[in-house]
Design an enzyme around this catalytic site. Structure first.
Site, PDB file in Angstrom:
ATOM      1  N   GLU A  55       1.039  21.797 -13.277  1.00 31.52           N
ATOM      2  CA  GLU A  55      -0.313  21.118 -12.928  1.00 31.52           C
ATOM      3  C   GLU A  55      -0.897  20.610 -14.288  1.00 31.52           C
ATOM      4  O   GLU A  55      -1.450  19.600 -14.251  1.00 31.52           O
ATOM      5  CB  GLU A  55      -0.916  21.866 -12.141  1.00 31.52           C
ATOM      6  CG  GLU A  55      -0.802  22.124 -10.693  1.00 31.52           C
ATOM      7  CD  GLU A  55      -1.035  21.042 -10.097  1.00 31.52           C
ATOM      8  OE1 GLU A  55      -1.847  20.148 -10.119  1.00 31.52           O
ATOM      9  OE2 GLU A  55       0.119  20.687  -9.427  1.00 31.52           O
ATOM     10  N   CYS A 212       0.957   6.294  -0.812  1.00 28.89           N
ATOM     11  CA  CYS A 212      -0.222   5.608  -1.130  1.00 28.89           C
ATOM     12  C   CYS A 212      -0.595   5.275  -2.416  1.00 28.89           C
ATOM     13  O   CYS A 212      -1.285   6.046  -3.067  1.00 28.89           O
ATOM     14  CB  CYS A 212      -1.134   6.384  -0.326  1.00 28.89           C
ATOM     15  SG  CYS A 212      -2.908   5.833  -0.077  1.00 28.89           S
ATOM     16  N   CYS A 219       2.136   0.967   3.314  1.00 25.20           N
ATOM     17  CA  CYS A 219       1.278   1.253   4.403  1.00 25.20           C
ATOM     18  C   CYS A 219       2.291   1.378   5.540  1.00 25.20           C
ATOM     19  O   CYS A 219       2.247   2.125   6.639  1.00 25.20           O
ATOM     20  CB  CYS A 219       0.054   0.483   4.779  1.00 25.20           C
ATOM     21  SG  CYS A 219      -1.209   0.532   3.639  1.00 25.20           S
ATOM     22  N   CYS A 222       3.958   4.606   6.021  1.00 15.59           N
ATOM     23  CA  CYS A 222       3.339   5.678   5.520  1.00 15.59           C
ATOM     24  C   CYS A 222       2.869   6.809   7.140  1.00 15.59           C
ATOM     25  O   CYS A 222       2.845   6.179   8.072  1.00 15.59           O
ATOM     26  CB  CYS A 222       1.691   5.621   5.414  1.00 15.59           C
ATOM     27  SG  CYS A 222       0.663   6.750   5.326  1.00 15.59           S
ATOM     28  N   CYS A 228      -5.352   5.762   9.652  1.00 16.25           N
ATOM     29  CA  CYS A 228      -5.838   5.612   8.455  1.00 16.25           C
ATOM     30  C   CYS A 228      -7.074   4.515   8.367  1.00 16.25           C
ATOM     31  O   CYS A 228      -6.835   3.260   8.977  1.00 16.25           O
ATOM     32  CB  CYS A 228      -4.962   5.298   7.354  1.00 16.25           C
ATOM     33  SG  CYS A 228      -5.657   4.466   5.785  1.00 16.25           S
TER      34      CYS A 228
HETATM   35 FE1  SF4 Z   1      -2.500   4.756   2.018  1.00 19.07          FE
HETATM   36 FE2  SF4 Z   1      -3.663   4.575   4.462  1.00 19.07          FE
HETATM   37 FE3  SF4 Z   1      -1.910   2.978   3.695  1.00 19.07          FE
HETATM   38 FE4  SF4 Z   1      -1.210   5.335   4.031  1.00 19.07          FE
HETATM   39  S1  SF4 Z   1      -1.845   3.723   5.685  1.00 19.07           S
HETATM   40  S2  SF4 Z   1      -0.467   4.293   2.410  1.00 19.07           S
HETATM   41  S3  SF4 Z   1      -2.912   6.513   3.412  1.00 19.07           S
HETATM   42  S4  SF4 Z   1      -3.715   3.297   2.655  1.00 19.07           S
END
Ligand code: SF4
Length: 372
Positions: A55, A212, A219, A222, A228
Protein backbone atom coordinates in the site's frame (compact mmCIF):
# COMPACT_ATOMS: atom_id res chain seq x y z
CA UNK A 1 -4.47 11.31 3.18
CA UNK A 2 -5.98 14.66 3.94
CA UNK A 3 -9.52 13.68 4.71
CA UNK A 4 -10.66 14.18 8.21
CA UNK A 5 -12.10 11.06 9.73
CA UNK A 6 -13.54 10.79 13.17
CA UNK A 7 -11.96 8.38 15.58
CA UNK A 8 -15.39 6.80 16.12
CA UNK A 9 -15.36 3.18 15.04
CA UNK A 10 -16.97 3.02 11.59
CA UNK A 11 -18.66 -0.27 12.49
CA UNK A 12 -21.09 1.67 14.67
CA UNK A 13 -24.45 2.92 13.42
CA UNK A 14 -24.60 0.19 10.83
CA UNK A 15 -28.39 0.33 10.36
CA UNK A 16 -28.06 3.63 8.51
CA UNK A 17 -25.26 2.40 6.36
CA UNK A 18 -26.65 -0.97 5.39
CA UNK A 19 -29.95 0.30 3.95
CA UNK A 20 -30.17 -0.48 0.24
CA UNK A 21 -26.44 -0.84 -0.18
CA UNK A 22 -26.29 -4.47 -1.21
CA UNK A 23 -26.27 -3.93 -4.97
CA UNK A 24 -22.93 -2.26 -5.43
CA UNK A 25 -21.08 -4.32 -2.82
CA UNK A 26 -22.47 -7.68 -3.89
CA UNK A 27 -21.94 -7.05 -7.60
CA UNK A 28 -18.42 -5.86 -6.94
CA UNK A 29 -17.58 -8.87 -4.75
CA UNK A 30 -18.90 -11.30 -7.40
CA UNK A 31 -16.98 -9.50 -10.13
CA UNK A 32 -13.73 -9.46 -8.12
CA UNK A 33 -13.93 -13.23 -7.53
CA UNK A 34 -14.39 -13.88 -11.24
CA UNK A 35 -12.55 -11.07 -13.01
CA UNK A 36 -10.45 -9.18 -10.46
CA UNK A 37 -6.69 -9.37 -9.97
CA UNK A 38 -5.47 -12.41 -8.04
CA UNK A 39 -1.81 -12.70 -9.00
CA UNK A 40 -0.23 -9.56 -7.58
CA UNK A 41 2.77 -10.53 -5.43
CA UNK A 42 1.32 -9.07 -2.23
CA UNK A 43 -1.86 -11.16 -2.72
CA UNK A 44 0.01 -14.47 -2.39
CA UNK A 45 -0.06 -14.19 1.40
CA UNK A 46 -2.45 -11.65 2.90
CA UNK A 47 -0.24 -10.71 5.84
CA UNK A 48 -0.44 -7.19 7.35
CA UNK A 49 3.27 -6.58 6.74
CA UNK A 50 3.00 -7.35 3.02
CA UNK A 51 -0.27 -5.44 2.55
CA UNK A 52 1.24 -2.47 4.36
CA UNK A 53 4.44 -2.38 2.26
CA UNK A 54 2.45 -2.75 -0.97
CA UNK A 55 0.00 0.00 0.00
CA UNK A 56 2.80 2.43 0.83
CA UNK A 57 4.60 1.63 -2.43
CA UNK A 58 1.38 2.00 -4.42
CA UNK A 59 0.80 5.55 -3.16
CA UNK A 60 1.76 7.74 -6.14
CA UNK A 61 3.22 4.76 -8.05
CA UNK A 62 1.76 2.42 -10.69
CA UNK A 63 1.32 -1.29 -9.95
CA UNK A 64 3.55 -2.27 -12.86
CA UNK A 65 6.45 -0.30 -11.35
CA UNK A 66 5.79 -1.45 -7.80
CA UNK A 67 5.90 -5.22 -8.51
CA UNK A 68 9.68 -5.56 -8.93
CA UNK A 69 10.38 -3.15 -6.04
CA UNK A 70 8.02 -5.12 -3.80
CA UNK A 71 9.68 -8.42 -4.63
CA UNK A 72 13.18 -7.05 -4.02
CA UNK A 73 12.03 -5.48 -0.77
CA UNK A 74 10.46 -8.73 0.46
CA UNK A 75 13.56 -10.72 -0.45
CA UNK A 76 15.73 -8.44 1.65
CA UNK A 77 13.20 -7.60 4.40
CA UNK A 78 10.83 -10.57 4.63
CA UNK A 79 9.26 -9.35 7.89
CA UNK A 80 8.88 -6.30 10.06
CA UNK A 81 11.81 -7.34 12.28
CA UNK A 82 14.36 -7.38 9.45
CA UNK A 83 13.11 -4.02 8.23
CA UNK A 84 13.23 -2.44 11.70
CA UNK A 85 16.77 -3.70 12.28
CA UNK A 86 18.12 -2.51 8.93
CA UNK A 87 20.04 0.73 8.46
CA UNK A 88 17.92 3.50 6.88
CA UNK A 89 20.53 3.87 4.11
CA UNK A 90 19.82 0.34 2.96
CA UNK A 91 16.05 0.94 2.98
CA UNK A 92 16.52 4.12 0.93
CA UNK A 93 18.80 2.18 -1.41
CA UNK A 94 16.09 -0.39 -2.13
CA UNK A 95 13.58 2.43 -2.55
CA UNK A 96 15.80 4.30 -4.95
CA UNK A 97 13.88 5.24 -8.10
CA UNK A 98 10.40 4.94 -6.55
CA UNK A 99 10.47 8.59 -5.47
CA UNK A 100 8.61 10.22 -2.56
CA UNK A 101 11.32 9.05 -0.17
CA UNK A 102 9.44 10.15 2.95
CA UNK A 103 7.45 6.95 2.37
CA UNK A 104 10.60 4.86 2.85
CA UNK A 105 11.66 6.82 5.93
CA UNK A 106 8.18 6.40 7.44
CA UNK A 107 8.19 2.71 6.57
CA UNK A 108 11.43 2.25 8.47
CA UNK A 109 10.30 4.25 11.47
CA UNK A 110 6.91 2.48 11.50
CA UNK A 111 8.64 -0.93 11.53
CA UNK A 112 10.66 0.19 14.57
CA UNK A 113 7.47 1.29 16.36
CA UNK A 114 5.72 -2.00 15.56
CA UNK A 115 8.68 -3.83 17.07
CA UNK A 116 9.03 -1.55 20.07
CA UNK A 117 5.39 -0.96 21.04
CA UNK A 118 3.45 -3.85 19.49
CA UNK A 119 5.77 -6.81 20.01
CA UNK A 120 6.52 -7.08 16.30
CA UNK A 121 2.84 -7.68 15.38
CA UNK A 122 0.78 -5.15 13.47
CA UNK A 123 -2.22 -3.82 15.41
CA UNK A 124 -5.42 -5.46 14.20
CA UNK A 125 -7.76 -2.49 14.12
CA UNK A 126 -8.23 0.61 12.01
CA UNK A 127 -7.89 3.15 14.84
CA UNK A 128 -4.65 1.75 16.30
CA UNK A 129 -3.08 1.29 12.89
CA UNK A 130 -3.44 5.02 12.28
CA UNK A 131 -1.27 5.83 15.26
CA UNK A 132 1.76 4.46 13.38
CA UNK A 133 4.05 6.70 11.29
CA UNK A 134 3.06 7.02 7.64
CA UNK A 135 -0.21 5.10 8.06
CA UNK A 136 -3.14 7.32 7.15
CA UNK A 137 -6.83 6.36 7.07
CA UNK A 138 -6.76 4.72 3.64
CA UNK A 139 -3.70 2.55 4.36
CA UNK A 140 -5.09 1.64 7.80
CA UNK A 141 -8.39 0.68 6.15
CA UNK A 142 -6.62 -1.46 3.54
CA UNK A 143 -4.76 -3.43 6.23
CA UNK A 144 -7.74 -3.68 8.59
CA UNK A 145 -10.23 -4.71 5.90
CA UNK A 146 -8.02 -7.08 3.88
CA UNK A 147 -6.25 -8.78 6.79
CA UNK A 148 -8.76 -8.49 9.63
CA UNK A 149 -12.11 -8.12 7.77
CA UNK A 150 -12.94 -4.87 9.53
CA UNK A 151 -15.74 -2.88 7.89
CA UNK A 152 -13.78 0.24 6.96
CA UNK A 153 -13.45 1.80 3.50
CA UNK A 154 -10.28 2.66 1.68
CA UNK A 155 -10.30 5.94 -0.20
CA UNK A 156 -7.31 6.14 -2.50
CA UNK A 157 -7.36 7.91 -5.86
CA UNK A 158 -8.86 4.97 -7.76
CA UNK A 159 -11.60 4.45 -5.20
CA UNK A 160 -12.52 8.13 -5.11
CA UNK A 161 -12.97 8.11 -8.86
CA UNK A 162 -15.18 4.98 -8.80
CA UNK A 163 -17.39 6.31 -6.00
CA UNK A 164 -17.75 9.79 -7.47
CA UNK A 165 -18.86 8.33 -10.80
CA UNK A 166 -21.07 5.68 -9.25
CA UNK A 167 -22.95 8.18 -7.06
CA UNK A 168 -22.68 11.23 -9.32
CA UNK A 169 -20.77 12.87 -6.47
CA UNK A 170 -19.87 16.24 -7.98
CA UNK A 171 -18.71 18.20 -4.93
CA UNK A 172 -15.20 19.63 -5.19
CA UNK A 173 -12.78 17.20 -3.51
CA UNK A 174 -10.19 19.88 -2.91
CA UNK A 175 -12.51 21.11 -0.12
CA UNK A 176 -11.99 19.10 3.06
CA UNK A 177 -15.66 18.95 4.03
CA UNK A 178 -16.55 17.35 0.68
CA UNK A 179 -13.78 14.87 1.08
CA UNK A 180 -15.19 13.87 4.43
CA UNK A 181 -18.63 13.53 2.87
CA UNK A 182 -17.24 11.18 0.24
CA UNK A 183 -15.75 9.07 2.98
CA UNK A 184 -19.27 8.78 4.46
CA UNK A 185 -20.47 7.62 1.04
CA UNK A 186 -17.67 5.04 0.96
CA UNK A 187 -18.74 3.84 4.40
CA UNK A 188 -22.33 3.39 3.29
CA UNK A 189 -21.37 1.27 0.29
CA UNK A 190 -19.53 -1.38 2.33
CA UNK A 191 -20.83 -4.95 2.24
CA UNK A 192 -22.92 -6.07 5.20
CA UNK A 193 -20.92 -9.25 5.77
CA UNK A 194 -17.50 -8.77 7.34
CA UNK A 195 -16.36 -11.92 5.53
CA UNK A 196 -16.70 -10.09 2.20
CA UNK A 197 -14.48 -7.18 3.22
CA UNK A 198 -11.14 -8.46 1.80
CA UNK A 199 -12.75 -9.19 -1.59
CA UNK A 200 -14.71 -5.94 -1.60
CA UNK A 201 -11.62 -3.84 -0.83
CA UNK A 202 -9.59 -5.61 -3.49
CA UNK A 203 -12.55 -5.34 -5.88
CA UNK A 204 -12.98 -1.60 -5.64
CA UNK A 205 -9.22 -1.11 -6.14
CA UNK A 206 -9.28 -3.47 -9.13
CA UNK A 207 -12.32 -1.78 -10.66
CA UNK A 208 -10.66 1.64 -10.44
CA UNK A 209 -7.36 0.36 -11.82
CA UNK A 210 -8.63 -1.79 -14.68
CA UNK A 211 -12.19 -0.73 -15.67
CA UNK A 212 -13.13 2.66 -14.24
CA UNK A 213 -9.87 4.22 -15.41
CA UNK A 214 -9.24 7.99 -15.47
CA UNK A 215 -9.36 8.64 -19.21
CA UNK A 216 -11.11 5.72 -20.94
CA UNK A 217 -13.48 3.99 -18.54
CA UNK A 218 -14.76 0.71 -19.96
CA UNK A 219 -18.36 1.24 -18.93
CA UNK A 220 -19.72 -1.45 -21.25
CA UNK A 221 -17.65 -4.07 -19.35
CA UNK A 222 -18.34 -2.67 -15.90
CA UNK A 223 -20.17 -4.90 -13.40
CA UNK A 224 -21.98 -1.90 -11.84
CA UNK A 225 -22.89 -0.01 -15.01
CA UNK A 226 -26.65 -0.44 -14.41
CA UNK A 227 -26.49 1.38 -11.09
CA UNK A 228 -23.85 3.93 -12.05
CA UNK A 229 -25.01 7.53 -12.12
CA UNK A 230 -22.23 8.79 -14.40
CA UNK A 231 -22.83 5.98 -16.86
CA UNK A 232 -26.56 6.70 -17.03
CA UNK A 233 -25.83 10.39 -17.64
CA UNK A 234 -23.00 9.56 -20.06
CA UNK A 235 -20.51 11.80 -18.27
CA UNK A 236 -17.94 9.65 -16.35
CA UNK A 237 -15.10 11.96 -17.33
CA UNK A 238 -16.70 14.80 -15.35
CA UNK A 239 -15.72 13.03 -12.12
CA UNK A 240 -14.06 13.45 -9.72
CA UNK A 241 -14.28 17.22 -9.43
CA UNK A 242 -11.10 18.80 -8.11
CA UNK A 243 -10.66 22.49 -8.76
CA UNK A 244 -7.34 23.13 -7.08
CA UNK A 245 -4.43 21.64 -8.94
CA UNK A 246 -0.96 21.56 -7.49
CA UNK A 247 1.04 24.57 -8.62
CA UNK A 248 4.60 23.62 -9.48
CA UNK A 249 7.40 26.12 -9.12
CA UNK A 250 10.59 25.66 -11.09
CA UNK A 251 14.14 25.55 -9.80
CA UNK A 252 17.53 25.03 -11.41
CA UNK A 253 20.38 23.26 -9.68
CA UNK A 254 23.99 22.91 -10.78
CA UNK A 255 25.82 19.74 -9.84
CA UNK A 256 29.26 18.23 -10.25
CA UNK A 257 29.77 14.53 -10.75
CA UNK A 258 33.37 14.01 -9.66
CA UNK A 259 35.10 10.80 -10.66
CA UNK A 260 38.53 9.74 -9.41
CA UNK A 261 41.13 7.69 -11.22
CA UNK A 262 39.63 4.51 -9.70
CA UNK A 263 36.25 5.34 -11.27
CA UNK A 264 34.73 6.07 -7.87
CA UNK A 265 32.18 8.90 -7.64
CA UNK A 266 32.07 11.53 -4.92
CA UNK A 267 28.55 11.62 -3.44
CA UNK A 268 27.28 13.68 -0.52
CA UNK A 269 24.50 12.61 1.78
CA UNK A 270 21.82 15.28 1.77
CA UNK A 271 20.50 16.67 5.03
CA UNK A 272 17.50 15.10 6.76
CA UNK A 273 15.20 17.88 5.51
CA UNK A 274 14.27 19.20 2.08
CA UNK A 275 14.19 17.44 -1.26
CA UNK A 276 15.84 14.02 -1.44
CA UNK A 277 16.44 14.12 2.31
CA UNK A 278 19.03 11.58 3.42
CA UNK A 279 19.81 10.45 -0.13
CA UNK A 280 23.22 10.50 -1.82
CA UNK A 281 23.71 13.19 -4.42
CA UNK A 282 26.40 15.06 -6.35
CA UNK A 283 27.80 18.25 -4.72
CA UNK A 284 25.13 20.80 -5.59
CA UNK A 285 25.15 24.57 -6.19
CA UNK A 286 22.25 26.95 -6.31
CA UNK A 287 23.61 28.90 -9.28
CA UNK A 288 25.89 28.54 -12.27
CA UNK A 289 28.48 31.02 -11.04
CA UNK A 290 29.18 29.08 -7.85
CA UNK A 291 29.45 25.90 -9.85
CA UNK A 292 31.93 27.51 -12.29
CA UNK A 293 34.01 28.83 -9.40
CA UNK A 294 34.15 25.35 -7.96
CA UNK A 295 35.21 23.79 -11.29
CA UNK A 296 37.94 26.43 -11.72
CA UNK A 297 39.14 26.04 -8.16
CA UNK A 298 39.42 22.30 -8.66
CA UNK A 299 41.57 22.93 -11.73
CA UNK A 300 39.39 20.51 -13.66
CA UNK A 301 40.60 19.64 -17.15
CA UNK A 302 38.50 16.66 -18.14
CA UNK A 303 35.03 18.24 -18.19
CA UNK A 304 31.89 16.73 -19.72
CA UNK A 305 28.59 18.66 -19.79
CA UNK A 306 25.60 16.35 -19.36
CA UNK A 307 22.47 17.48 -21.28
CA UNK A 308 20.07 19.32 -18.95
CA UNK A 309 17.71 16.99 -17.11
CA UNK A 310 14.21 18.02 -16.08
CA UNK A 311 12.65 16.20 -13.18
CA UNK A 312 9.18 16.78 -11.72
CA UNK A 313 8.61 16.60 -7.98
CA UNK A 314 5.17 17.11 -6.43
CA UNK A 315 5.56 20.87 -6.01
CA UNK A 316 8.60 21.58 -8.11
CA UNK A 317 9.96 21.18 -11.59
CA UNK A 318 13.73 20.79 -11.37
CA UNK A 319 16.24 21.53 -14.11
CA UNK A 320 19.49 19.78 -13.32
CA UNK A 321 22.70 21.01 -14.93
CA UNK A 322 25.29 18.34 -14.31
CA UNK A 323 28.96 18.62 -15.15
CA UNK A 324 31.11 15.53 -14.96
CA UNK A 325 34.73 16.04 -13.89
CA UNK A 326 36.96 13.02 -14.18
CA UNK A 327 40.54 11.89 -13.78
CA UNK A 328 41.11 13.34 -10.29
CA UNK A 329 43.21 11.73 -7.65
CA UNK A 330 41.21 10.90 -4.56
CA UNK A 331 43.67 12.78 -2.33
CA UNK A 332 43.36 15.98 -4.32
CA UNK A 333 39.57 16.07 -4.06
CA UNK A 334 39.55 15.07 -0.39
CA UNK A 335 42.07 17.82 0.37
CA UNK A 336 40.01 20.33 -1.56
CA UNK A 337 36.79 19.46 0.26
CA UNK A 338 38.39 19.40 3.68
CA UNK A 339 39.72 22.91 3.00
CA UNK A 340 36.54 24.39 1.61
CA UNK A 341 33.31 22.68 2.53
CA UNK A 342 32.04 20.61 5.34
CA UNK A 343 33.15 17.20 4.17
CA UNK A 344 30.09 14.99 4.12
CA UNK A 345 31.06 13.16 0.95
CA UNK A 346 31.83 9.52 0.27
CA UNK A 347 33.66 7.90 -2.61
CA UNK A 348 31.49 5.16 -4.02
CA UNK A 349 32.30 2.48 -6.54
CA UNK A 350 29.65 1.52 -9.09
CA UNK A 351 28.69 -1.43 -6.92
CA UNK A 352 28.25 0.87 -3.92
CA UNK A 353 26.21 3.61 -5.59
CA UNK A 354 24.06 0.97 -7.31
CA UNK A 355 22.85 -0.19 -3.91
CA UNK A 356 22.71 3.23 -2.22
CA UNK A 357 19.75 5.60 -1.86
CA UNK A 358 20.30 7.84 -4.87
CA UNK A 359 17.56 10.04 -6.46
CA UNK A 360 16.31 8.72 -9.80
CA UNK A 361 17.73 11.50 -12.03
CA UNK A 362 21.15 11.27 -10.35
CA UNK A 363 21.14 7.51 -10.87
CA UNK A 364 20.35 8.07 -14.55
CA UNK A 365 23.35 10.38 -14.90
CA UNK A 366 25.56 7.87 -13.09
CA UNK A 367 24.49 5.08 -15.42
CA UNK A 368 24.68 7.19 -18.57
CA UNK A 369 28.13 8.60 -17.80
CA UNK A 370 29.67 5.49 -16.23
CA UNK A 371 31.65 4.91 -19.44
CA UNK A 372 32.88 8.50 -19.84
FE1 SF4 B 1 -16.93 3.70 -13.85
FE2 SF4 B 1 -19.58 3.80 -13.82
FE3 SF4 B 1 -18.33 3.40 -16.10
FE4 SF4 B 1 -18.36 1.52 -14.21
S1 SF4 B 1 -20.08 2.29 -15.35
S2 SF4 B 1 -16.61 2.15 -15.44
S3 SF4 B 1 -18.26 2.75 -12.36
S4 SF4 B 1 -18.20 5.24 -14.84
Amino acid sequence: MNFDMTKTSPTQDTSLRLKGKADFASQLVQWQRKSGRHDLPWQKVLAPYRVWVSEIMLQQTQVVTVISYFERFMNRFPNVQTLANAHLDEVLGLWSGLGYYSRARNLHSCAKKVLEFHGGEFPKDFDTLQTLPGIGPSTAAAIASICFKERVPILDGNVKRVLCRLKGFDADLSIAKNHKELWEVALQELPTAKADMPTYTQGIMDLGATVCTPKNPKCSECPVRKICDANSKGNPLSYPVKSKRIKRTSESLWMVCIENTKNEIFLEQRSAKGIWAGLYCFPTFSNEELCDQFINAMGAKNVHFVPVITHALTHKELSLHVVKLSGFSKQKVDKFFSNTLQNVGHWMSQEQWSGAGVPAPIRKVLIATAAH
